[in-house]
Design a protein around this motif. Structure first.
Motif, PDB file in Angstrom:
ATOM      1  N   ALA A  81       0.748  -1.001  -0.062  1.00 32.36           N
ATOM      2  CA  ALA A  81       0.118   0.005  -0.066  1.00 32.36           C
ATOM      3  C   ALA A  81       0.839   1.215  -0.076  1.00 32.36           C
ATOM      4  O   ALA A  81       0.700   2.444  -0.645  1.00 32.36           O
ATOM      5  N   THR A  82       2.185   1.171   0.555  1.00 32.85           N
ATOM      6  CA  THR A  82       2.965   2.227   0.630  1.00 32.85           C
ATOM      7  C   THR A  82       4.022   2.032  -0.503  1.00 32.85           C
ATOM      8  O   THR A  82       4.514   0.891  -0.427  1.00 32.85           O
ATOM      9  N   TYR A  83       4.283   2.940  -1.354  1.00 36.87           N
ATOM     10  CA  TYR A  83       4.979   2.636  -2.507  1.00 36.87           C
ATOM     11  C   TYR A  83       5.663   3.867  -2.912  1.00 36.87           C
ATOM     12  O   TYR A  83       5.401   4.889  -2.716  1.00 36.87           O
ATOM     13  N   LYS A  84       6.971   3.488  -3.793  1.00 40.21           N
ATOM     14  CA  LYS A  84       7.561   4.724  -4.067  1.00 40.21           C
ATOM     15  C   LYS A  84       7.206   5.014  -5.459  1.00 40.21           C
ATOM     16  O   LYS A  84       7.360   4.282  -6.454  1.00 40.21           O
ATOM     17  N   ASP A  93      -1.662   3.960  -1.294  1.00 40.35           N
ATOM     18  CA  ASP A  93      -2.841   3.281  -1.906  1.00 40.35           C
ATOM     19  C   ASP A  93      -3.668   3.027  -0.800  1.00 40.35           C
ATOM     20  O   ASP A  93      -3.713   2.088   0.020  1.00 40.35           O
ATOM     21  N   TYR A  94      -4.756   4.029  -0.329  1.00 38.57           N
ATOM     22  CA  TYR A  94      -5.510   3.824   0.560  1.00 38.57           C
ATOM     23  C   TYR A  94      -6.487   2.617   0.544  1.00 38.57           C
ATOM     24  O   TYR A  94      -6.922   1.971   1.587  1.00 38.57           O
ATOM     25  N   ASP A  95      -6.800   2.270  -0.653  1.00 42.07           N
ATOM     26  CA  ASP A  95      -7.651   1.220  -0.804  1.00 42.07           C
ATOM     27  C   ASP A  95      -6.881  -0.339  -0.530  1.00 42.07           C
ATOM     28  O   ASP A  95      -7.794  -1.318  -0.329  1.00 42.07           O
ATOM     29  N   ARG A  96      -5.543  -0.250  -0.716  1.00 35.38           N
ATOM     30  CA  ARG A  96      -4.960  -1.398  -0.128  1.00 35.38           C
ATOM     31  C   ARG A  96      -4.531  -1.497   1.247  1.00 35.38           C
ATOM     32  O   ARG A  96      -4.189  -2.491   1.842  1.00 35.38           O
ATOM     33  N   CYS A  97      -4.513  -0.331   2.026  1.00 31.40           N
ATOM     34  CA  CYS A  97      -3.808  -0.215   3.330  1.00 31.40           C
ATOM     35  C   CYS A  97      -4.791  -1.037   4.175  1.00 31.40           C
ATOM     36  O   CYS A  97      -5.980  -0.937   4.047  1.00 31.40           O
ATOM     37  N   CYS A 103       4.163   0.592   8.999  1.00 34.55           N
ATOM     38  CA  CYS A 103       4.888   1.748   8.417  1.00 34.55           C
ATOM     39  C   CYS A 103       4.922   2.668   9.659  1.00 34.55           C
ATOM     40  O   CYS A 103       6.287   3.438   9.402  1.00 34.55           O
ATOM     41  N   MET A 104       3.962   3.079  10.172  1.00 39.64           N
ATOM     42  CA  MET A 104       4.286   4.207  11.271  1.00 39.64           C
ATOM     43  C   MET A 104       5.465   3.787  12.254  1.00 39.64           C
ATOM     44  O   MET A 104       6.040   4.585  12.697  1.00 39.64           O
ATOM     45  N   ALA A 105       5.588   2.444  12.587  1.00 38.20           N
ATOM     46  CA  ALA A 105       6.664   2.045  13.386  1.00 38.20           C
ATOM     47  C   ALA A 105       7.908   2.049  12.800  1.00 38.20           C
ATOM     48  O   ALA A 105       8.777   2.366  13.616  1.00 38.20           O
ATOM     49  N   ALA A 106       8.033   2.176  11.488  1.00 40.13           N
ATOM     50  CA  ALA A 106       8.964   1.855  10.701  1.00 40.13           C
ATOM     51  C   ALA A 106       9.654   3.344  10.284  1.00 40.13           C
ATOM     52  O   ALA A 106      10.821   3.770  10.257  1.00 40.13           O
ATOM     53  N   CYS A 107       8.709   4.353  10.607  1.00 36.94           N
ATOM     54  CA  CYS A 107       9.273   5.747  10.082  1.00 36.94           C
ATOM     55  C   CYS A 107       9.889   6.183  11.205  1.00 36.94           C
ATOM     56  O   CYS A 107       9.372   6.645  12.324  1.00 36.94           O
ATOM     57  N   PRO A 108      11.081   6.761  11.208  1.00 42.60           N
ATOM     58  CA  PRO A 108      11.879   7.467  12.112  1.00 42.60           C
ATOM     59  C   PRO A 108      11.582   8.875  12.320  1.00 42.60           C
ATOM     60  O   PRO A 108      12.008   9.440  13.305  1.00 42.60           O
TER      61      PRO A 108
END
Length: 210
Positions: A81-84, A93-97, A103-108
């Motif tokens: 859902a999160t992509y480059k 892609d909100y429909d795939r999330c 992702c929130m845990a991984a984001c520094p």
């Protein structure tokens, strides 16, 4: 290739929060959530100061998604859902999330927000750009560098509305673009560079220099 990015001049930023509010209105961000936050450097408070009275100082730093070239959020998303994107942005892609929040845990940078409940907006209807997708309960959202505007060749709303002209948007892969020149000529720096995420948002004056 195009690699969209931004330069923020901290020597010009006055902490007025206009960028945060412009972002909120453009992207239909509900109450209690921000895609773009203006923090105070060297302080644990949102609008604090550093030092001890009477020797205090205040310096602001706007923080939103850094659209990292080596994005940890992309790597941990189990459903893609999160992509480059091809233009360098990190998008969702909100429909795939599925709302796992990996992702929130991984984001520094702590710049993603989660829709825990039905969105509350004042006034009681959607606002901003009609092309911006309305997010549902149970998904993550964040800055997209105003994809709906920039896809049409316009600047992000935070850039347009900044009264101090502290923000510049452009193509990092073009050595002649204004963002590339600012980074090169004024020693643009990245947040948490040691993490190896390679942010595409650069700051001028991050460590006190011009």
């Amino acid at each position: 290739m195009t690699k969209l990015g931004m330069v923020i001049d901290l020597n010009r930023c006055v902490g007025c929060q206009t960028c945060a509010n412009a972002c909120k209105m453009q992207n239909n961000v509900p109450m209690g959530m921000l895609w773009n936050r203006v923090l105070t450097m060297d302080s644990e408070e949102m609008d604090g100061v550093s030092g001890i009275y009477p020797h205090v100082k205040k310096k602001y730093i706007p923080v939103s998604c850094q659209h990292c070239e080596n994005a940890p959020c992309v790597k941990v998303c189990p459903v893609g859902a999160t992509y480059k994107a091809e233009d360098g942005r990190v998008l969702i892609d909100y429909d795939r999330c599925i709302g796992c929040r990996y992702c929130m845990a991984a984001c520094p940078y702590n710049v993603r927000v989660f829709n825990w409940t039905e969105a509350v907006r004042h006034p009681g209807f959607n606002y901003g750009d009609s092309k911006v997708p309305v997010r549902k309960v149970g998904v993550v959202e964040k800055c997209s560098m105003c994809k709906e505007r920039t896809d049409e060749g316009l600047d992000p709303m935070c850039v347009v509305c900044c009264p101090a002209e502290a923000r510049t948007f452009g193509d990092l892969d073009d050595p002649n673009s204004k963002v590339s020149r600012l980074i090169r000529e004024q020693n643009g720096e990245q947040l948490l560079k040691e993490k190896g995420t390679k942010p595409q948002v650069y700051y001028l004056g991050l460590n006190g220099g011009n």
